[in-house]
Design an enzyme around this catalytic site. Structure first.
Site, PDB file in Angstrom:
ATOM      1  N   GLY A 164     -19.620   7.494  -3.164  1.00 46.54           N
ATOM      2  CA  GLY A 164     -19.497   6.151  -2.605  1.00 46.54           C
ATOM      3  C   GLY A 164     -18.563   6.103  -1.422  1.00 46.54           C
TER       4      GLY A 164
ATOM      5  N   GLY B  81     -15.547   3.407   0.369  1.00 44.76           N
ATOM      6  CA  GLY B  81     -14.722   2.219   0.213  1.00 44.76           C
ATOM      7  C   GLY B  81     -13.948   1.940   1.473  1.00 44.76           C
TER       8      GLY B  81
ATOM      9  N   VAL C  97     -15.764   8.888  -0.917  1.00 44.20           N
ATOM     10  CA  VAL C  97     -15.254   9.362  -2.205  1.00 44.20           C
ATOM     11  C   VAL C  97     -16.206  10.428  -2.747  1.00 44.20           C
ATOM     12  CG1 VAL C  97     -14.495   8.712  -4.515  1.00 44.20           C
ATOM     13  CG2 VAL C  97     -14.275   7.076  -2.629  1.00 44.20           C
TER      14      VAL C  97
ATOM     15  N   ASP D 223      -5.156  -5.974  -2.253  1.00 41.47           N
ATOM     16  CA  ASP D 223      -6.611  -5.880  -2.109  1.00 41.47           C
ATOM     17  C   ASP D 223      -7.257  -5.836  -3.489  1.00 41.47           C
ATOM     18  OD1 ASP D 223      -9.041  -5.725  -0.843  1.00 41.47           O
ATOM     19  OD2 ASP D 223      -8.946  -3.567  -0.478  1.00 41.47           O
TER      20      ASP D 223
END
Length: 747
Positions: A481, A483, A488, A597
């Site tokens: 993935g 981000g 990642v 966040d």
């Protein structure tokens, strides 16, 4: 007085012949001394030469087994006495029957018998050195002399030595390594050997002679030449091989010597071959040679194991067999099998065959430096030692045999030029590669320094990985993935499954982001916060290594392809534990930590759906003199509007973001709708119109019938979303209310 050698003369009857022992030894010539010293040093360096616990030398003389100086250190017949009254100590043969008998005899010319005789007793033979490899021992023996009497009357005095080596002892006079030498104006020395019969007491006489004759020819003295022993002042004869010499002596034939006033003495000796060099001054003066060599001149003895024989092929050796080294063999002694046997090391081995493991493989390549003719290897070859020999392969690019000196070029000139050109290109490429490698290493060190390596080396709980360790993980097949921080990947490090976060850009902002993550997370240890394992600093933008959680993020579970059914209890537990992690960050660490966040994508789930907060992407340690950030970072769907207006990041900013997370948990809708609408606005508008928010709840959990708890969750979320920061609850209050709600539901 006139005398001749013939017995027909009226007064020339030969006088009785004088028995003289010839033993040997004096210092060897310089080359032999150097060779012996080198051999001794080499022997000491290789392996022991005698039995364990036994002395291996007496003074400067090495004493190898079967010789020895102490009981239990020698075989029968090989005992040595070490006389410590000398400096350095001297070694003597101690076997019974081995000795020199010295006698002084006075003869009157014309008489047949000696006038008087004085015996000086037996003395032991002094050893010079021993060679087990050759089966030889060198010893000292005095020079025999025959001189005119001091009264100058023409009478003679003989000083005689008889040598006894013992009938069954281990020693024989070497007939190949010794010579009979006579020196004088007129000398005819002879040797008599005594052989004692085992059946009768009789003797066997064997004579050997040489002649040095300058009698009656004074001018012939001019023919006596230094260094020459050819019957002019000096004569020599080889020893016979017909019979072994054990007990023997020398004889002088005495005749009138008109030159007795200037040449009063003649000499006889058995001496090591090539040792004595004749000099014309030796013809003049009294007792010249005995005074020059007071300890004697060197002669050589052969030794053997006399009380045994070599075992036949396939025959078991006797218990007292002397050749005990595994790399040795047995050979008949000088004179044949009747005189016993000697032990030798096999070819390519050296050492002492009379002791266990005494024969060791020699290094021919080392020895060829001393004797290149014995172990040839041409300059075009490379000497390589091996067991039982050596090889001399030709150098690279050549063929043939270096031992035979046949190395020649393997390739023609054209091929050599081509190969040389290719080799040159290869060398240039290799040098270029090394330069690039050096630059890469230098760049790696610079990145490490720039990214705070020396500081992070001291940080607790942080591992610093090399980029080579992470390279196998950073493959497209391991990508899981992307981000806000970057890409990642998952993989294994030290048998632990990990997630590696690789930044995709390198602004200063992201460098600050990285620094905060490392510093903050190294201080955070909580069951609901993702553990930072380590980082890699050897790249421009550092990479982070986290523990890997198998169920991905809450965002994936709620909205992604791997959607999973979640009951209200699981959702409530996720909310409680996530909130507890934020409470820990806000109030239970050494310094206040604000996440900045908070969103479902940064809440990861393990295999039991327990949540763990990750990605402190825009966190800041709150210093006393600075609470404002220079820029805004984070997902706009979750960021506190007050923070957007003021730039002031507080723990109430995390409270606002957590309120959005609660709304997503109970509605299973994204914070930002596909049509651009906002989930927050949908709940706020439903509240203003006093409509029930039931329509916004996820139908899956509405069916469970816990509408009261859902309404309470929605109420907490809306309080968190209050635009008045002071009216928002703290995360501590949120946790307490969620815990009460969870307990109420379970009861």
């Amino acid at each position: 007085m006139t005398t001749t050698r013939s017995s027909q003369s009226h007064n020339s009857q030969p006088l009785p012949i004088i028995l003289v022992l010839l033993a040997a030894a004096a210092a060897a010539s310089t080359p032999l001394i150097l060779q012996a010293a080198a051999a001794a040093a080499e022997q000491d360096e290789k392996q022991p030469i005698t039995l364990p616990g036994c002395p291996d030398r007496c003074g400067d003389t090495l004493i190898p087994f079967p010789f020895g100086t102490k009981p239990g250190c020698f075989r029968e017949g090989f005992q040595v006495t070490c006389n410590d009254s000398f400096t350095p100590h001297r070694a003597f043969l101690a076997y019974a029957g081995v000795n020199q008998h010295i006698a002084e005899i006075y003869y009157k010319v014309g008489w047949h018998h000696p006038v008087w005789r004085t015996d000086h007793g037996n003395t032991a033979l002094e050893l010079i050195d021993i060679s087990v490899a050759d089966g030889e021992a060198r010893a000292y023996g005095l020079v025999s002399s025959l001189c005119n009497a001091a009264n100058l009357s023409g009478d003679y005095v003989a000083k005689c030595q008889n040598l006894a080596l013992g009938e069954r002892g281990p020693f024989l006079l070497s007939v190949t390594r010794n010579l009979l030498v006579g020196v004088g104006w007129r000398v005819e020395p002879k040797i008599m050997s005594y052989l004692w019969s085992a059946y009768r007491n009789s003797t066997y006489e064997f004579s050997l002679a040489c002649l040095s004759d300058l009698m009656g020819m004074p001018k012939l003295l001019q023919l006596a030449t230094n260094g020459s022993c050819s019957s002019r002042g000096c004569c020599q004869a080889a020893l016979p091989e017909a019979a072994p010499l054990t007990d023997f002596g020398t004889w002088f034939t005495i005749e009138d010597n008109p030159m007795w006033q200037t040449n009063p003495c003649t000499y006889a000796m058995v001496v090591e071959s090539d040792w004595y060099r004749f000099s014309t001054p030796d013809l003049y003066g009294v007792e010249v040679l005995p005074r020059r060599y007071p300890r004697g001149v060197p002669f050589v003895l052969d030794f053997s194991i006399r009380n045994g024989a070599c075992p036949g092929k396939g025959q078991k050796p006797p218990p007292d067999y002397a050749c005990v080294s595994g790399n040795s063999y047995c050979a008949n002694a000088t004179g044949g099998a009747a005189h016993g046997y000697v032990c030798r090391c096999l070819e390519h081995y050296d050492g002492n065959p009379y002791i266990a493991n005494g024969c060791q493989d020699i290094d021919e390549c080392k020895l060829r430096k001393l004797n290149p003719e014995l172990y040839p290897c041409s300059s075009d070859g490379i000497c390589k030692n091996r067991l039982e020999g050596y090889d001399c392969p030709c150098k690279l690019g050549m063929k043939g045999d270096g031992i035979k000196g046949t190395c020649t070029d393997k390739f023609p000139l054209v091929a050599q030029v081509i190969v040389g050109g290719i080799g040159g290109i290869f060398i240039i490429a290799a040098i270029s590669f090394l330069i690039l490698l050096h630059k890469e290493k230098q760049k790696t060190r610079e990145f490490y320094q720039k990214n705070g390596g020396p500081t992070l080396e001291k940080a607790k709980f942080i591992k610093l990985f090399k980029k080579e360790e992470l390279k196998p993980i950073l493959k497209s097949s391991n990508f899981i993935g992307k981000g806000g921080f970057g890409e990642v990947y998952k993989g294994f490090l030290d048998n632990e499954e990990v997630a590696v976060k690789k930044p995709i850009s390198g602004t200063m902002l992201e460098n600050e982001q990285f620094a905060n993550e490392v510093i903050i997370q190294s201080r955070v240890i909580h069951k609901n916060i993702v553990r930072l394992i380590g980082c890699c600093l050897e790249v421009d933008i550092p990479m982070l290594v986290y523990e890997f959680l198998s169920n991905g993020s809450l965002d994936d579970i709620l909205h992604g392809k791997k959607k999973v059914a979640l009951n209200l209890g699981v959702r409530l537990s996720i909310a409680v534990e996530s909130a507890d992690a934020l409470v820990y960050m806000h109030s239970k660490t050494n310094a206040k930590i604000i996440h900045g966040d908070v969103k479902p994508a940064n809440i990861l789930l393990d295999d039991k759906f327990a949540p763990k907060i990750s990605d402190f992407g825009i966190s800041r340690l709150i210093a006393r003199d600075k609470k404002h950030t220079g820029s805004v970072i984070g997902d706009m769907s979750y960021i506190d509007p007050v923070y957007l207006q003021t730039g002031l990041l507080t723990e109430k900013s995390d409270v606002y973001s957590f309120g959005v997370v609660i709304l997503e948990l109970i509605s299973r809708q994204k914070a930002t709708h596909s049509d651009g609408g906002s989930l927050v606005n949908s709940f706020l508008e439903a509240g203003k119109k006093e409509k029930k928010v039931t329509e916004l709840f996820d139908k899956e959990i509405v069916a469970e019938g816990d509408l009261e708890i859902l309404d309470s969750l929605a109420a907490i979320a809306l309080e968190c979303l209050n635009l008045d920061v002071d009216q928002r609850p703290s995360m501590t209050e949120v946790v307490e209310r969620l815990l009460i709600m969870n307990r109420s539901r379970k009861s």
